[in-house]
Design a protein around this motif. Structure first.
Motif, PDB file in Angstrom:
ATOM      1  N   ALA A  73      -3.518   6.921   0.302  1.00 40.19           N
ATOM      2  CA  ALA A  73      -3.906   7.766  -0.825  1.00 40.19           C
ATOM      3  C   ALA A  73      -5.132   8.564  -0.433  1.00 40.19           C
ATOM      4  O   ALA A  73      -6.176   7.987  -0.116  1.00 40.19           O
ATOM      5  CB  ALA A  73      -4.198   6.912  -2.057  1.00 40.19           C
ATOM      6  N   ASN A  74      -4.968   9.885  -0.400  1.00 36.04           N
ATOM      7  CA  ASN A  74      -6.049  10.792  -0.019  1.00 36.04           C
ATOM      8  C   ASN A  74      -6.640  10.415   1.339  1.00 36.04           C
ATOM      9  O   ASN A  74      -7.859  10.428   1.541  1.00 36.04           O
ATOM     10  CB  ASN A  74      -7.149  10.802  -1.089  1.00 36.04           C
ATOM     11  N   GLY A  75      -5.756  10.075   2.278  1.00 41.60           N
ATOM     12  CA  GLY A  75      -6.170   9.757   3.634  1.00 41.60           C
ATOM     13  C   GLY A  75      -6.633   8.337   3.846  1.00 41.60           C
ATOM     14  O   GLY A  75      -6.967   7.956   4.975  1.00 41.60           O
ATOM     15  N   ASP A  76      -6.666   7.526   2.812  1.00 37.56           N
ATOM     16  CA  ASP A  76      -7.100   6.138   2.907  1.00 37.56           C
ATOM     17  C   ASP A  76      -5.875   5.235   2.993  1.00 37.56           C
ATOM     18  O   ASP A  76      -5.109   5.133   2.044  1.00 37.56           O
ATOM     19  CB  ASP A  76      -7.942   5.763   1.679  1.00 37.56           C
ATOM     20  N   GLY A  77      -5.692   4.597   4.146  1.00 39.31           N
ATOM     21  CA  GLY A  77      -4.555   3.705   4.342  1.00 39.31           C
ATOM     22  C   GLY A  77      -5.009   2.274   4.544  1.00 39.31           C
ATOM     23  O   GLY A  77      -5.809   1.738   3.786  1.00 39.31           O
ATOM     24  N   LYS A  78      -4.470   1.625   5.575  1.00 42.00           N
ATOM     25  CA  LYS A  78      -4.828   0.235   5.890  1.00 42.00           C
ATOM     26  C   LYS A  78      -4.548  -0.683   4.709  1.00 42.00           C
ATOM     27  O   LYS A  78      -5.322  -1.584   4.397  1.00 42.00           O
ATOM     28  CB  LYS A  78      -6.300   0.128   6.306  1.00 42.00           C
ATOM     29  N   LYS A  79      -3.417  -0.478   4.051  1.00 36.19           N
ATOM     30  CA  LYS A  79      -3.072  -1.277   2.882  1.00 36.19           C
ATOM     31  C   LYS A  79      -1.723  -1.976   3.095  1.00 36.19           C
ATOM     32  O   LYS A  79      -0.868  -1.987   2.226  1.00 36.19           O
ATOM     33  CB  LYS A  79      -3.049  -0.406   1.625  1.00 36.19           C
ATOM     34  N   GLU A  80      -1.577  -2.589   4.263  1.00 38.51           N
ATOM     35  CA  GLU A  80      -0.294  -3.146   4.649  1.00 38.51           C
ATOM     36  C   GLU A  80      -0.032  -4.525   4.037  1.00 38.51           C
ATOM     37  O   GLU A  80      -0.908  -5.382   4.010  1.00 38.51           O
ATOM     38  CB  GLU A  80      -0.191  -3.277   6.174  1.00 38.51           C
ATOM     39  N   HIS A  81       1.175  -4.710   3.574  1.00 38.85           N
ATOM     40  CA  HIS A  81       1.771  -6.019   3.325  1.00 38.85           C
ATOM     41  C   HIS A  81       2.986  -6.109   4.249  1.00 38.85           C
ATOM     42  O   HIS A  81       3.830  -5.201   4.246  1.00 38.85           O
ATOM     43  CB  HIS A  81       2.219  -6.186   1.876  1.00 38.85           C
ATOM     44  N   GLN A  82       3.072  -7.175   5.027  1.00 42.37           N
ATOM     45  CA  GLN A  82       4.193  -7.360   5.950  1.00 42.37           C
ATOM     46  C   GLN A  82       4.939  -8.644   5.603  1.00 42.37           C
ATOM     47  O   GLN A  82       4.324  -9.646   5.191  1.00 42.37           O
ATOM     48  CB  GLN A  82       3.694  -7.406   7.393  1.00 42.37           C
ATOM     49  N   PHE A  83       6.257  -8.583   5.788  1.00 40.96           N
ATOM     50  CA  PHE A  83       7.116  -9.705   5.430  1.00 40.96           C
ATOM     51  C   PHE A  83       8.100  -9.986   6.555  1.00 40.96           C
ATOM     52  O   PHE A  83       8.645  -9.051   7.165  1.00 40.96           O
ATOM     53  CB  PHE A  83       7.920  -9.386   4.162  1.00 40.96           C
ATOM     54  N   TYR A  84       8.364 -11.268   6.816  1.00 39.75           N
ATOM     55  CA  TYR A  84       9.507 -11.660   7.614  1.00 39.75           C
ATOM     56  C   TYR A  84      10.726 -11.593   6.696  1.00 39.75           C
ATOM     57  O   TYR A  84      10.705 -12.132   5.582  1.00 39.75           O
ATOM     58  CB  TYR A  84       9.355 -13.080   8.158  1.00 39.75           C
ATOM     59  N   LEU A  85      11.779 -10.938   7.144  1.00 38.71           N
ATOM     60  CA  LEU A  85      12.978 -10.834   6.321  1.00 38.71           C
ATOM     61  C   LEU A  85      13.728 -12.165   6.293  1.00 38.71           C
ATOM     62  O   LEU A  85      13.784 -12.884   7.291  1.00 38.71           O
ATOM     63  CB  LEU A  85      13.875  -9.719   6.840  1.00 38.71           C
ATOM     64  N   TRP A  86      14.275 -12.496   5.159  1.00 41.82           N
ATOM     65  CA  TRP A  86      14.927 -13.797   4.946  1.00 41.82           C
ATOM     66  C   TRP A  86      16.429 -13.751   5.201  1.00 41.82           C
ATOM     67  O   TRP A  86      17.172 -14.625   4.805  1.00 41.82           O
ATOM     68  CB  TRP A  86      14.675 -14.281   3.519  1.00 41.82           C
ATOM     69  N   TYR A  87      16.862 -12.726   5.919  1.00 40.36           N
ATOM     70  CA  TYR A  87      18.264 -12.551   6.295  1.00 40.36           C
ATOM     71  C   TYR A  87      18.272 -11.808   7.618  1.00 40.36           C
ATOM     72  O   TYR A  87      17.232 -11.309   8.081  1.00 40.36           O
ATOM     73  CB  TYR A  87      19.016 -11.753   5.225  1.00 40.36           C
ATOM     74  N   ASP A  88      19.427 -11.706   8.232  1.00 40.14           N
ATOM     75  CA  ASP A  88      19.563 -10.953   9.476  1.00 40.14           C
ATOM     76  C   ASP A  88      19.851  -9.494   9.121  1.00 40.14           C
ATOM     77  O   ASP A  88      20.966  -9.164   8.704  1.00 40.14           O
ATOM     78  CB  ASP A  88      20.700 -11.534  10.321  1.00 40.14           C
ATOM     79  N   PRO A  89      18.869  -8.594   9.250  1.00 36.31           N
ATOM     80  CA  PRO A  89      19.076  -7.206   8.842  1.00 36.31           C
ATOM     81  C   PRO A  89      19.936  -6.406   9.806  1.00 36.31           C
ATOM     82  O   PRO A  89      20.206  -5.228   9.553  1.00 36.31           O
ATOM     83  CB  PRO A  89      17.655  -6.650   8.795  1.00 36.31           C
ATOM     84  N   THR A  90      20.350  -7.041  10.906  1.00 32.48           N
ATOM     85  CA  THR A  90      21.207  -6.363  11.877  1.00 32.48           C
ATOM     86  C   THR A  90      22.680  -6.680  11.661  1.00 32.48           C
ATOM     87  O   THR A  90      23.544  -6.035  12.252  1.00 32.48           O
ATOM     88  CB  THR A  90      20.822  -6.760  13.311  1.00 32.48           C
ATOM     89  N   ALA A  91      22.978  -7.695  10.826  1.00 34.50           N
ATOM     90  CA  ALA A  91      24.358  -8.146  10.650  1.00 34.50           C
ATOM     91  C   ALA A  91      25.114  -7.327   9.619  1.00 34.50           C
ATOM     92  O   ALA A  91      26.343  -7.236   9.677  1.00 34.50           O
ATOM     93  CB  ALA A  91      24.378  -9.621  10.251  1.00 34.50           C
ATOM     94  N   ASP A  92      24.385  -6.735   8.672  1.00 32.65           N
ATOM     95  CA  ASP A  92      25.035  -5.983   7.603  1.00 32.65           C
ATOM     96  C   ASP A  92      24.010  -5.035   6.984  1.00 32.65           C
ATOM     97  O   ASP A  92      22.822  -5.082   7.310  1.00 32.65           O
ATOM     98  CB  ASP A  92      25.596  -6.936   6.547  1.00 32.65           C
TER      99      ASP A  92
END
Length: 290
Positions: free
Chosen positions: A128-147
């Motif tokens: 927002a207005n050049g201010d970032g660094k607001k990450e939330h990261q998650f491990y996915l609970w499924y295989d996102p490559t299978a479907d």
């Protein structure tokens, strides 16, 4: 993310269904601009309702697509099937950005590739207005490559909601005294690119080009969004489609907030509001708000 478009991508099969009323009759090249080498983009099918586009990443170039229209608020969804096998160093993205300036706004969903057998990481971020660094990261609970799985960004004047298969995993609220993306129109981007310098184990693991071509698929894209092609922005310049009421004032109810808490409790791998090393002088102000 906006500064990384020129680095794109890996072989990607992309299916895009333009479901918004304004897009229903438009072909792919009428709605989107190609990013990267033109010869790395192949339109497989384009009947005005369902666009199928193959994007290629090799050592020489990558590719992606970006919307011709800019938007001020909207609900954006796409189905994606991510790179399988050893995808280390690759980054698949679906995001909104107002541009590359120092004061730009941006809303990101990014998937950092992994070594075979390791979980995929989904990164969400807000600028927002050049201010970032607001990450939330998650491990996915499924295989996102299978479907295919559905990923949604709901951006309205009250909050930003990130959803996976219609399940809210994060909400970023607007506070009147804090920066929030609300005045700068943004374009939609979808890309697959070489992010070796940061994507996997903080850049320790690079792309193994012997595994190329890498493939990711997008399909079922929809944008129920207010078009605002006025560079000055401003809500009064927006043209909103029918159905806007379904998302424009949406905030999470008790069930939605419990879903966010479930995702944070069981699958969150990084929260900027808990990173004291990154913020030795104190966390950003929104970290203390409820």
């Amino acid at each position: 993310m906006a500064k990384l478009l020129h680095q794109l991508l890996s072989l990607a099969a992309v299916t895009v269904s333009c479901l918004a009323p304004a897009a229903a009759a438009a072909g792919f090249y009428e709605k989107f601009d190609v990013v990267g080498s033109r010869d790395h983009v192949r339109v497989v099918s384009d009947d005005g309702k369902t666009q199928q586009v193959a994007l290629t990443l090799d050592r020489s170039s990558g590719s992606g697509f970006t919307s011709k229209d800019t938007y001020l608020f909207g609900e954006f969804s796409v189905q994606m099937k991510l790179v399988g096998g050893n995808s280390a160093g690759t980054v698949t993205s679906f995001y909104l950005s107002s541009g590359e300036g120092d004061g730009h706004d941006e809303i990101d969903i990014e998937f950092m590739g992994n070594l075979s057998g390791d979980p995929y990481v989904m990164n969400t971020n807000v600028w927002a207005n050049g201010d970032g660094k607001k990450e939330h990261q998650f491990y996915l609970w499924y295989d996102p490559t299978a479907d295919y799985h559905n990923y949604t960004i709901n951006w309205n004047p009250k909050n930003i909601i990130f959803q996976v298969d219609d399940v809210p995993v994060r909400t970023f609220k607007k506070y009147n005294d804090l920066a929030y993306p609300q005045n700068k129109p943004m374009r939609l981007h979808a890309t697959l690119w070489d992010g070796s310098y940061w994507a996997t184990r903080h850049g320790d693991v690079k792309i193994d080009w012997s595994g190329a071509p890498f493939v990711v698929s997008y399909r079922g894209y929809s944008a129920n969004a207010c078009v605002n092609n006025n560079p000055a922005g401003g809500w009064s310049s927006s043209l909103c489609p029918e159905g806007t009421a379904a998302w424009i004032n949406r905030e999470l109810d008790g069930t939605g907030l419990r879903n966010v808490a479930w995702a944070e409790r069981n699958y969150m791998s990084y929260n900027y509001c808990a990173d004291g090393w990154r913020f030795p002088q104190g966390f950003p102000a929104e970290c203390y708000r409820k």
